[in-house]
Scaffold this active site. Structure first.
Site, PDB file in Angstrom:
ATOM      1  N   PHE A  55      -7.668  -8.040   1.520  1.00  0.00           N
ATOM      2  CA  PHE A  55      -6.967  -6.886   2.072  1.00  0.00           C
ATOM      3  C   PHE A  55      -6.526  -7.167   3.507  1.00  0.00           C
ATOM      4  O   PHE A  55      -6.963  -8.134   4.134  1.00  0.00           O
ATOM      5  CB  PHE A  55      -7.863  -5.648   2.028  1.00  0.00           C
ATOM      6  CG  PHE A  55      -8.262  -5.249   0.635  1.00  0.00           C
ATOM      7  CD1 PHE A  55      -7.305  -4.887  -0.296  1.00  0.00           C
ATOM      8  CD2 PHE A  55      -9.598  -5.259   0.251  1.00  0.00           C
ATOM      9  CE1 PHE A  55      -7.661  -4.519  -1.586  1.00  0.00           C
ATOM     10  CE2 PHE A  55      -9.971  -4.903  -1.034  1.00  0.00           C
ATOM     11  CZ  PHE A  55      -9.002  -4.535  -1.954  1.00  0.00           C
ATOM     12  N   ASP A 162     -14.508   8.337  12.758  1.00  0.00           N
ATOM     13  CA  ASP A 162     -13.245   7.792  12.248  1.00  0.00           C
ATOM     14  C   ASP A 162     -12.951   8.324  10.846  1.00  0.00           C
ATOM     15  O   ASP A 162     -12.584   7.567   9.938  1.00  0.00           O
ATOM     16  CB  ASP A 162     -13.283   6.264  12.249  1.00  0.00           C
ATOM     17  CG  ASP A 162     -11.880   5.642  12.253  1.00  0.00           C
ATOM     18  OD1 ASP A 162     -10.917   6.362  12.589  1.00  0.00           O
ATOM     19  OD2 ASP A 162     -11.754   4.448  11.941  1.00  0.00           O
TER      20      ASP A 162
END
Length: 345
Positions: A55, A162
């Site tokens: 990724f 986050d």
């Protein structure tokens, strides 16, 4: 399975896809990133996994879709060289909740700490990108899972810092989990705000965090409100920079939030020492009356139950944001099946 043995193996195998991901980077930076990624991948393969996909590299390191060679189980492995990966491993070892990512194991290789995690079909960001709109009941089921995760974290003195669509993993709206604890902060005093340092993502961070003011668990509530807004508008961004904002930094982001919300001077946090109060209160001019619908609501036709939830979560003053526990008691969640059914069944 024991993943805790050090691995001492290297090779130079690399997915060609990562070249495309790094196409805009400086050549020397690309070469260094490729070399580091190859080292991480070598350690993963030595530990008994086959890498299926690499990724896009993140701030903490690299993430790979893998299969465990013996069990043939699909997993995700995060390989990081920074402290956030160690922090994430420590936190995940000590928590357990159905809607929080489960740590399956860890191992080390050279300077890498590697986390073995379950693989979900997608993240919420991609899930929204693939759809023009989603049903309100699906949105609320996903948001309920996020709030349950946040409630559990706050009760255990953890601030995620986050919460965003990219860090919410999903198989279907009833099978969701909150992940990526690399920015998490613990242990915190949930009864008193304190400045725990900068973390998170500018576009989804709460005003007090952007201002480097003392903050607490309410920063996660703000971010979860942004997530709900993005689901309700199917990927529109409420507080992203626009053409007039130039480079996205904290100061510009705070001013953007104030402008698009129409924050009234009386709605600023009452703290003479806070940057938000000291610097930004005097620069705000608005015709909006305090306590009324934010200015941005004029731009969207949202169902009232969603708009009400979002407005509560995006209160400019952190002290006015409800806790995750309180939000879960809102009427919007009353008729959402629990557990939420899998639409493929």
């Amino acid at each position: 399975m024991n993943y805790d043995d050090d691995c001492l193996y290297e090779d130079k195998h690399m997915d060609t896809d990562i070249y495309d991901m790094l196409a805009d980077e400086d050549t020397s930076d690309v070469d260094n990133t490729l070399a580091v990624c190859a080292t991480a991948r070598a350690g993963i393969e030595k530990a008994g996994f086959s890498v299926l996909e690499t990724f896009t590299p993140g701030a903490e390191g690299f993430t790979f879709a893998c299969i465990e060679n013996k069990t043939r189980e699909n997993v995700v492995i995060k390989a990081g060289q920074r402290g956030g990966t160690v922090t994430e491993a420590h936190i995940l070892r000590n928590i357990n909740h159905p809607v929080i990512i489960r740590l399956m194991g860890t191992f080390t290789y050279n300077s890498f700490t590697c986390l073995v995690l379950p693989r979900y079909k997608t993240d919420l960001y991609c899930y929204l990108s693939d759809r023009r709109r989603i049903a309100i009941c699906d949105m609320l089921s996903i948001e309920r899972s996020v709030l349950r995760a946040i409630q559990y974290l706050h009760e255990n003195r953890i601030i995620h810092r986050d919460v965003k669509a990219e860090n919410i993993f999903i198989n279907h709206p009833g099978d969701v989990c909150l992940g990526d604890f690399g920015a998490a902060c613990y242990p915190v005093d949930i009864t008193q705000n304190k400045y725990y340092g900068w973390a998170g993502t500018i576009a989804t961070n709460a005003p007090e965090l952007l201002a480097r003011d003392p903050y607490g668990p309410a920063v996660d509530i703000w971010s979860a409100g942004i997530v709900l807004f993005e689901m309700a508008t199917c990927h529109d961004s409420l507080f992203e920079k626009d053409g007039l904002d130039g480079d996205c930094d904290s100061d510009r982001q705070i001013k953007l939030i104030i402008r698009r919300t129409g924050v009234h001077p009386s709605e600023f946090p009452i703290d003479a020492q806070a940057t938000l109060d000291e610097i930004y209160r005097t620069c705000q001019k608005t015709s909006r009356k305090p306590g009324t619908r934010p200015t941005w609501t004029n731009l969207y036709e949202l169902p009232l139950e969603l708009e009400y939830l979002i407005c509560k979560m995006l209160a400019f003053d952190a002290h006015k944001r409800p806790s995750a526990k309180a939000l879960l008691d809102f009427a919007a969640f009353y008729d959402i099946p629990d557990p939420y059914p899998n639409p493929t069944n």
